[in-house]
Design a protein around this motif. Structure first.
Motif, PDB file in Angstrom:
ATOM      1  N   TRP A  45     -17.112  19.303 -26.195  1.00  0.00           N
ATOM      2  CA  TRP A  45     -16.421  20.436 -26.805  1.00  0.00           C
ATOM      3  C   TRP A  45     -14.921  20.151 -26.858  1.00  0.00           C
ATOM      4  O   TRP A  45     -14.336  19.761 -25.855  1.00  0.00           O
ATOM      5  N   PRO A  46     -14.312  20.313 -28.001  1.00  0.00           N
ATOM      6  CA  PRO A  46     -14.954  20.641 -29.279  1.00  0.00           C
ATOM      7  C   PRO A  46     -15.680  19.429 -29.847  1.00  0.00           C
ATOM      8  O   PRO A  46     -15.309  18.292 -29.539  1.00  0.00           O
ATOM      9  N   VAL A  47     -16.695  19.674 -30.655  1.00  0.00           N
ATOM     10  CA  VAL A  47     -17.417  18.556 -31.260  1.00  0.00           C
ATOM     11  C   VAL A  47     -16.559  17.934 -32.356  1.00  0.00           C
ATOM     12  O   VAL A  47     -15.733  18.606 -32.984  1.00  0.00           O
ATOM     13  N   ASP A  80     -22.865  10.793 -32.410  1.00  0.00           N
ATOM     14  CA  ASP A  80     -24.202  11.018 -31.851  1.00  0.00           C
ATOM     15  C   ASP A  80     -24.457  12.519 -31.741  1.00  0.00           C
ATOM     16  O   ASP A  80     -23.816  13.310 -32.453  1.00  0.00           O
ATOM     17  N   ASP A  81     -25.352  12.937 -30.868  1.00  0.00           N
ATOM     18  CA  ASP A  81     -25.657  14.365 -30.759  1.00  0.00           C
ATOM     19  C   ASP A  81     -24.523  15.156 -30.107  1.00  0.00           C
ATOM     20  O   ASP A  81     -24.519  16.381 -30.130  1.00  0.00           O
ATOM     21  N   GLN A  82     -23.538  14.456 -29.509  1.00  0.00           N
ATOM     22  CA  GLN A  82     -22.381  15.083 -28.863  1.00  0.00           C
ATOM     23  C   GLN A  82     -22.801  16.152 -27.856  1.00  0.00           C
ATOM     24  O   GLN A  82     -22.174  17.210 -27.742  1.00  0.00           O
ATOM     25  N   PHE A  83     -23.878  15.852 -27.146  1.00  0.00           N
ATOM     26  CA  PHE A  83     -24.391  16.811 -26.167  1.00  0.00           C
ATOM     27  C   PHE A  83     -23.336  17.069 -25.091  1.00  0.00           C
ATOM     28  O   PHE A  83     -22.811  16.144 -24.470  1.00  0.00           O
ATOM     29  N   LEU A  98     -22.879  13.951 -42.541  1.00  0.00           N
ATOM     30  CA  LEU A  98     -22.813  12.661 -43.228  1.00  0.00           C
ATOM     31  C   LEU A  98     -22.489  11.521 -42.267  1.00  0.00           C
ATOM     32  O   LEU A  98     -22.935  10.390 -42.465  1.00  0.00           O
ATOM     33  N   LEU A  99     -21.731  11.824 -41.206  1.00  0.00           N
ATOM     34  CA  LEU A  99     -21.222  10.794 -40.307  1.00  0.00           C
ATOM     35  C   LEU A  99     -21.895  10.821 -38.943  1.00  0.00           C
ATOM     36  O   LEU A  99     -21.360  10.303 -37.965  1.00  0.00           O
ATOM     37  N   THR A 100     -23.097  11.408 -38.873  1.00  0.00           N
ATOM     38  CA  THR A 100     -23.833  11.537 -37.612  1.00  0.00           C
ATOM     39  C   THR A 100     -25.188  10.859 -37.707  1.00  0.00           C
ATOM     40  O   THR A 100     -25.870  10.940 -38.731  1.00  0.00           O
ATOM     41  N   TYR A 101     -25.577  10.205 -36.614  1.00  0.00           N
ATOM     42  CA  TYR A 101     -26.946   9.717 -36.454  1.00  0.00           C
ATOM     43  C   TYR A 101     -27.401  10.023 -35.034  1.00  0.00           C
ATOM     44  O   TYR A 101     -26.783   9.583 -34.062  1.00  0.00           O
ATOM     45  N   ASN A 102     -28.488  10.779 -34.919  1.00  0.00           N
ATOM     46  CA  ASN A 102     -29.053  11.151 -33.623  1.00  0.00           C
ATOM     47  C   ASN A 102     -30.473  10.604 -33.540  1.00  0.00           C
ATOM     48  O   ASN A 102     -31.391  11.172 -34.134  1.00  0.00           O
TER      49      ASN A 102
END
Length: 319
Positions: free
Chosen positions: A126-128, A120-123, A219-223
């Protein structure tokens, strides 16, 4: 401002719940390739059909400049579509594929990947992460080499590492080819010569992935908070391509897939073969003859198909 008009494509279709398929021409009322492709797939789904691949996908005037001998037939198709009737097919002559599950199981094995949720957005994180936990091993793990690999190289220490490649559809990217050219990863277009230049924004591109690269994370993210078109930030939902694991080098992988960019149907007509679509890859074992399937699904390759559905990840490899 874009103006809608008839777009023409040569496509290969398959029944979703059956074993029949066919090749045909189609006209779609659209203002660009993305709309052409989206409207075509939406119409096919409503008809119980799936799109295996499409060749051309051009505005009617552009198509006719390439195929002047088809002016009469294409003219009829092009005139049939408008805003109220956006899709029209030429003659549909279905035939049975004749390759069933028993045949495909003779040379392929499958493994479902559970819980393949994208990043996700990894808000605030850390670390992402660049790779979801459940995909670290399928995409970047280093399995022990099998006996055949050791025999080929003479010593286990000489066996090459397992690399990760992707074949990405530039048409799925907001800025097309430029996003690949600027990603910092090794890449090469599967088209050659003038076609590689003219069609670079809709071409399949081979990448060698690095788990630490920003492109891998995209490639592996959806936000869902971001516009779906913002492919500089997330790509999972676009189903941008397929993934391949292999100990083969980049050039060998490129040469392998180059052989399948275009194929001939029974009448000898050439089509672009969109094997880089996850939905097409998943259907290939039931479509290809065993002889052709063994050529595509080579023993030195393992395929990973990831779709927008997080529970539909699949690994395909030779026995």
């Amino acid at each position: 401002m874009s103006v809608s008009e008839a777009w023409i494509g040569d496509c290969h279709l398959k029944e979703i719940d059956g074993q029949r398929e066919c090749c045909c021409q189609v006209a779609v009322w659209a203002d660009g390739f993305d709309v052409f492709h989206a409207r075509l797939e939406e119409h096919l789904q409503a008809q119980g059909l799936s799109l295996l691949w499409v060749e051309e996908g051009l505005s009617a005037p552009h198509y006719l400049r390439r195929h002047r001998d088809q002016q009469s037939r294409i003219g009829v198709l092009a005139r049939a579509v408008h805003a109220g009737h956006p899709v029209e097919f030429g003659p549909l002559n279905f035939h049975n594929v004749g390759v069933g599950l028993d045949t495909e199981q003779n040379y392929l094995v499958y493994e479902d990947i559970a819980d393949t949720a994208p990043l996700d957005d990894q808000f605030g994180a850390w670390p992402v992460k660049n790779v979801p936990k459940m995909l670290l091993d399928p995409l970047f793990g280093q399995p022990e080499p099998d006996s055949s690999a050791i025999e080929d190289d003479g010593d286990v220490a000489q066996v090459p590492v397992m690399r990760t490649y992707a074949v990405i559809d530039a048409a799925k990217l907001q800025s097309g080819f430029d996003e690949i050219a600027e990603c910092g990863l090794r890449y090469r277009c599967l088209f050659k010569g003038q076609a590689a230049q003219d069609l670079k924004d809709v071409a399949p591109l081979l990448l060698e992935l690095d788990p630490s690269a920003d492109m891998t994370r995209r490639l592996l993210t959806y936000n869902p908070k971001l516009p779906e078109s913002m492919t500089t930030a997330h790509l999972w939902h676009k189903e941008p391509g397929i993934y391949i694991r292999s100990r083969m080098g980049f050039e060998d992988i490129w040469r392998h897939f180059r052989k399948f960019v275009r194929i001939q149907d029974e009448s000898g007509k050439w089509f672009y073969f969109r094997f880089w679509e996850p939905s097409v890859l998943n259907q290939l074992p039931a479509i290809l003859t065993p002889e052709n399937g063994k050529q595509f699904f080579a023993k030195d390759l393992t395929f990973v198909a990831l779709t927008a559905n997080p529970n539909a990840g699949r690994i395909i490899r030779r026995v």
